[in-house]
Enzyme design. Structure first.
Site, PDB file in Angstrom:
ATOM      1  CD  GLN A  14      -2.958   1.193   2.226  1.00  0.00           C
ATOM      2  OE1 GLN A  14      -3.434   0.104   2.515  1.00  0.00           O
ATOM      3  NE2 GLN A  14      -3.420   2.336   2.709  1.00  0.00           N
ATOM      4  CG  ASP A 137       8.110   6.438  -7.849  1.00  0.00           C
ATOM      5  OD1 ASP A 137       9.117   6.919  -7.313  1.00  0.00           O
ATOM      6  OD2 ASP A 137       7.374   5.598  -7.290  1.00  0.00           O
TER       7      ASP A 137
END
Length: 226
Positions: A14, A137
């Site tokens: 997560q 990213d």
């Protein structure tokens, strides 16, 4: 058609924007798949949250599809459910570049084929940037080495966007460079080799390299100023 993550499936990761699930089975695929579900942000107005979430889901799916269609090794896109803000994609069997390097860090990476690794990474990044896809990213956690074939898979396009600006591509490379420097000591040679393959594989790479020097300089100034 709506397709949500089945109840009882454990979340394996997560982040700030999404939850990732490993589905043991999916439609007719016995190997299952990965489901990435973007969750609601309660601090945002519901309409704004829905708009921003849908935009990110669509952009991630488009980036994945665009890269795969062009022949890059990225997770195959299976299904996108806008109602649940979930992307269902290929489950990659392999290990992250981060883990591979950490496993051999104590032996100065004696078990890592730097020549092949740098070639795969450099050429993949060149292909991605030639499509004007900015990853957003780039870390060694988002680069995976497949078990079955010699290839590096770029994953997690959750912050990706489309841009033809050399500056944006340079920032992409700088983020990866900082990831190597902060997590994997003594890999300067590996990163330089990645850039060398990137230069050879991408026709507009010189403009990106020039911008990379500017980005590095700004980064050093920020570090000096704290």
């Amino acid at each position: 058609m709506t397709m949500a993550v089945p109840s009882g499936v454990a979340c394996i990761k997560q982040g700030a924007e999404a939850r990732v699930f490993d589905l043991p089975t999916f439609l007719s695929l016995p190997q299952g798949c990965i489901a990435k579900e973007r969750f609601k942000k309660t601090y945002r107005h519901p309409d704004l949250d829905r708009q921003l979430t849908n935009k990110r889901v669509v952009q991630e799916a488009r980036s994945l599809y665009k890269c795969k269609k062009a022949g890059m090794d990225t997770p195959t896109l299976y299904f996108v459910d806008m109602n649940t803000a979930t992307i269902f994609m290929e489950k990659i069997s392999g290990i992250t570049v981060k883990q591979r390097l950490l496993d051999y860090q104590a032996t100065q990476y004696s078990g890592v084929d730097f020549a092949s690794l740098s070639k795969y990474i450099g050429e993949s990044l060149a292909k991605m940037h030639s499509l004007d896809v900015i990853h957003g990213d780039l870390t060694t956690s988002n680069l995976m080495i497949r078990e079955t074939i010699e290839s590096v898979v770029i994953i997690d396009f959750g912050l990706s966007y489309i841009s033809n600006l050399a500056e944006d591509k340079a920032v992409d490379l700088y983020v990866l460079e900082r990831a190597f420097a902060s997590t994997h000591p003594n890999t300067e040679e590996l990163f330089e080799s990645i850039l060398s393959h990137y230069l050879n594989a991408y026709k507009n790479s010189k403009a990106v390299m020039n911008k990379l020097e500017d980005v590095r300089l700004r980064g050093r100034k920020r570090s000096m100023l704290g």
